[in-house]
Design an enzyme around this catalytic site. Structure first.
Site, PDB file in Angstrom:
ATOM      1  N   THR A   1       0.855  -1.195   0.000  1.00 13.47           N
ATOM      2  CA  THR A   1       0.000   0.000   0.000  1.00 13.47           C
ATOM      3  C   THR A   1       0.885   1.237   0.000  1.00 13.47           C
ATOM      4  OG1 THR A   1      -1.798  -1.126   1.135  1.00 13.47           O
ATOM      5  CG2 THR A   1      -1.756   1.275   1.323  1.00 13.47           C
TER       6      THR A   1
ATOM      7  N   ASN B   1      -5.222  -9.999  -7.604  1.00 11.38           N
ATOM      8  CA  ASN B   1      -5.437 -10.647  -6.307  1.00 11.38           C
ATOM      9  C   ASN B   1      -6.749 -11.410  -6.203  1.00 11.38           C
ATOM     10  OD1 ASN B   1      -5.930  -7.758  -6.543  1.00 11.38           O
ATOM     11  ND2 ASN B   1      -6.859  -7.877  -4.528  1.00 11.38           N
TER      12      ASN B   1
ATOM     13  N   GLN C   1       1.059  -9.960  -5.565  1.00 11.97           N
ATOM     14  CA  GLN C   1       0.494 -11.316  -5.535  1.00 11.97           C
ATOM     15  C   GLN C   1       1.348 -12.347  -6.249  1.00 11.97           C
ATOM     16  OE1 GLN C   1      -2.071 -12.531  -3.881  1.00 11.97           O
ATOM     17  NE2 GLN C   1      -2.885 -10.633  -3.052  1.00 11.97           N
TER      18      GLN C   1
ATOM     19  N   SER D   1       5.316  -7.165  -1.099  1.00 12.83           N
ATOM     20  CA  SER D   1       4.949  -7.148   0.313  1.00 12.83           C
ATOM     21  C   SER D   1       5.286  -8.490   0.969  1.00 12.83           C
ATOM     22  CB  SER D   1       3.438  -6.879   0.387  1.00 12.83           C
ATOM     23  OG  SER D   1       3.021  -6.755   1.713  1.00 12.83           O
TER      24      SER D   1
ATOM     25  N   HIS E   1       4.213 -10.117   3.628  1.00 11.99           N
ATOM     26  CA  HIS E   1       3.221 -11.025   4.227  1.00 11.99           C
ATOM     27  C   HIS E   1       2.464 -11.871   3.210  1.00 11.99           C
ATOM     28  CE1 HIS E   1      -0.780  -8.826   3.822  1.00 11.99           C
ATOM     29  NE2 HIS E   1       0.047  -7.873   3.473  1.00 11.99           N
TER      30      HIS E   1
ATOM     31  N   THR F   1      12.759   5.212  11.155  1.00 11.79           N
ATOM     32  CA  THR F   1      13.602   4.138  11.696  1.00 11.79           C
ATOM     33  C   THR F   1      13.166   2.799  11.118  1.00 11.79           C
ATOM     34  OG1 THR F   1      13.863   5.406  13.713  1.00 11.79           O
ATOM     35  CG2 THR F   1      14.383   3.057  13.849  1.00 11.79           C
TER      36      THR F   1
ATOM     37  N   CYS G   1      -9.136  -6.256   1.254  1.00 12.77           N
ATOM     38  CA  CYS G   1      -8.917  -4.808   1.368  1.00 12.77           C
ATOM     39  C   CYS G   1     -10.165  -4.006   1.057  1.00 12.77           C
ATOM     40  CB  CYS G   1      -7.812  -4.377   0.423  1.00 12.77           C
ATOM     41  SG  CYS G   1      -6.391  -5.422   0.562  1.00 12.77           S
TER      42      CYS G   1
HETATM   43  N1  PMP Z   1      -1.605  -4.825  -4.067  1.00 15.28           N
HETATM   44  C1  PMP Z   1      -2.184  -6.033  -4.154  1.00 15.28           C
HETATM   45  C2  PMP Z   1      -2.387  -6.639  -5.503  1.00 15.28           C
HETATM   46  C3  PMP Z   1      -2.568  -6.710  -2.992  1.00 15.28           C
HETATM   47  O1  PMP Z   1      -3.147  -7.905  -3.095  1.00 15.28           O
HETATM   48  C4  PMP Z   1      -2.355  -6.089  -1.736  1.00 15.28           C
HETATM   49  C5  PMP Z   1      -2.762  -6.791  -0.462  1.00 15.28           C
HETATM   50  N2  PMP Z   1      -4.021  -7.346  -0.458  1.00 15.28           N
HETATM   51  C6  PMP Z   1      -1.767  -4.834  -1.698  1.00 15.28           C
HETATM   52  C7  PMP Z   1      -1.398  -4.230  -2.884  1.00 15.28           C
HETATM   53  C8  PMP Z   1      -1.513  -4.138  -0.406  1.00 15.28           C
HETATM   54  O2  PMP Z   1      -0.427  -4.725   0.242  1.00 15.28           O
HETATM   55  P1  PMP Z   1      -0.115  -4.482   1.797  1.00 15.28           P
HETATM   56  O3  PMP Z   1      -1.015  -5.397   2.528  1.00 15.28           O
HETATM   57  O4  PMP Z   1       1.321  -4.871   1.915  1.00 15.28           O
HETATM   58  O5  PMP Z   1      -0.327  -3.051   2.074  1.00 15.28           O
END
Ligand code: PMP
Length: 372
Positions: free
Chosen positions: A71, A150, A178, A199, A201, A242, A330
């Site tokens: 994000t 996604n 993704q 990202s 996670h 930081t 999201c």
């Molecule tokens: N872009 C895509 C295609 C995603 O699937 C996501 C997370 N669902 C994000 C951006 C946002 O990533 P983050 O959770 O690291 O902010």
């Protein structure tokens, strides 16, 4: 409980947790401090993580800036390019199926006087290069098209788009959130990609950490953009604050593991997806259909319509035994803009469930579907 919402987030791998723990406890130094061992060790750990993420992406380590996730990276690139290049032009091209962190940022930029072209997608959620060619203008300063979607898992023709942007001399950003760890990509083969978002996670690293890939030219000069976050000048002044050393170490470890087992994991995801598809077809043949293409997609994402069933009710009913979602985590309060963009009716959108797999799932776990 079977977890099938890996596009929303993935569980932390035990090795990743082990790698992170020392940096939450005894190695607590600030990597921007100097000389003493706490600081030196923290700095070393951050650079080691950067090297591992670079290996996974096929980039140079110095092309990576740590952020809080995709994000932030998407905001950073879109706003940073818009601000820096506005005297050159105020036109940006993106697509209708981007993540809200791209689309909402674009809406914000529209309010600031930028003009955005939102490309249509085909029935499976892919943009066409002809549409991009048609949309390109003299004053286009950025093209931002996601690598893989996604909700549908569909892959965009990134090779062709990046070559086109390279030839035209236009900056190209791709949200690769993704696809990392699920698609074999090497940025060395994509000279037209100027920026990429990723990202931790989404590939079994910790939440709250990601990178911005910002290309450097043959002289080592970084593609200039205006920073989103100003302050102490960390990350070569492009992202102050930081560093979250423990998270960055976790991302590095997750990247190392993803790189080491990439082909194996892709093979496993493909097999799991095939098994899940077969089970769903066997069990629910008369009531299901698939929204996604079977070809040219991220392995392990299935978007399935259950005719006549409300997806919110279904997700809730399944929740004691299985974690699935109606689409993107999201934007869960709104009907999916992605499914609307591929032409689904509101009823079809409300019938849709997304299953997203991970290589950590055991094939036998999928047998739970037979007991539903
Ligand atoms: N872009 C895509 C295609 C995603 O699937 C996501 C997370 N669902 C994000 C951006 C946002 O990533 P983050 O959770 O690291 O902010």
């Amino acid at each position: 409980m079977l977890y099938l919402d890996n596009s929303a987030t993935t569980p932390l791998l035990p090795e990743v947790k082990e790698a992170m723990l020392p940096y939450l406890l005894e190695e607590f130094g600030n990597p921007s401090s100097k000389y003493y061992s706490f600081a030196v060790n923290a700095k070393e750990a951050v650079e080691n993580a950067r090297n591992n993420v670079a290996l996974l992406l096929g980039s140079k380590p110095e092309e990576l800036t740590f952020t809080s996730g995709s994000t932030e990276t998407n905001n950073m690139v879109l706003k940073g390019v818009a601000d820096y290049y506005q005297s050159k032009g105020k036109h940006i091209i993106t697509s209708k199926t981007e993540h809200p962190s791209v689309l909402d940022t674009c809406e914000y930029l529209e309010r600031k006087g930028f003009e955005i072209t939102y490309l249509d997608v085909d029935g499976y959620g892919r943009v066409s290069c002809e549409d991009l060619e048609e949309a390109l203008r003299e004053d286009t300063i950025l093209v931002s098209i996601m690598w893989g979607n996604n909700e549908l898992g569909s892959l965009n023709p990134i090779k062709t788009i990046s070559e086109f942007c390279f030839d035209k001399g236009v900056l190209f950003h791709t949200d690769a959130t993704q696809v990392i760890g699920k698609v074999d990509l090497n940025l060395e083969n994509y000279p037209g990609i100027s920026f990429l978002s990723c990202s931790a996670h989404k590939f079994h690293g910790p939440k709250g950490t990601g990178v911005a890939y910002i290309r450097r030219d043959e002289y080592g000069i970084s593609t200039p953009i205006t920073p989103l976050i100003h302050g102490g000048g960390q990350e070569q002044g492009i992202r102050s604050g930081t560093l979250a050393v423990h998270n960055i170490v976790g991302m590095g470890k997750a990247a190392e593991l993803a790189y080491r087992s990439l082909q194996e994991n892709i093979g496993k995801l493909n097999r799991l997806e095939e098994t899940l598809r077969d089970i769903l077809l066997e069990k629910f043949k008369t009531v299901i259909s698939f929204n996604n293409d079977q070809e040219d997609k991220i392995p392990g994402i299935l978007s399935v319509q259950f005719k006549g069933l409300n997806n919110e009710i279904l997700v809730k009913k399944l929740s004691p035994v299985m974690a699935v979602s109606t689409g993107s985590a999201c934007s869960s309060s709104k009907p999916s803009h992605v499914l609307a963009a591929i032409g689904l009716t509101i009823d079809e959108v409300r019938n849709t469930i997304r299953f997203s797999l991970s290589h950590v799932i055991d094939t036998d776990q999928l047998l739970i579907f037979y007991s539903l």
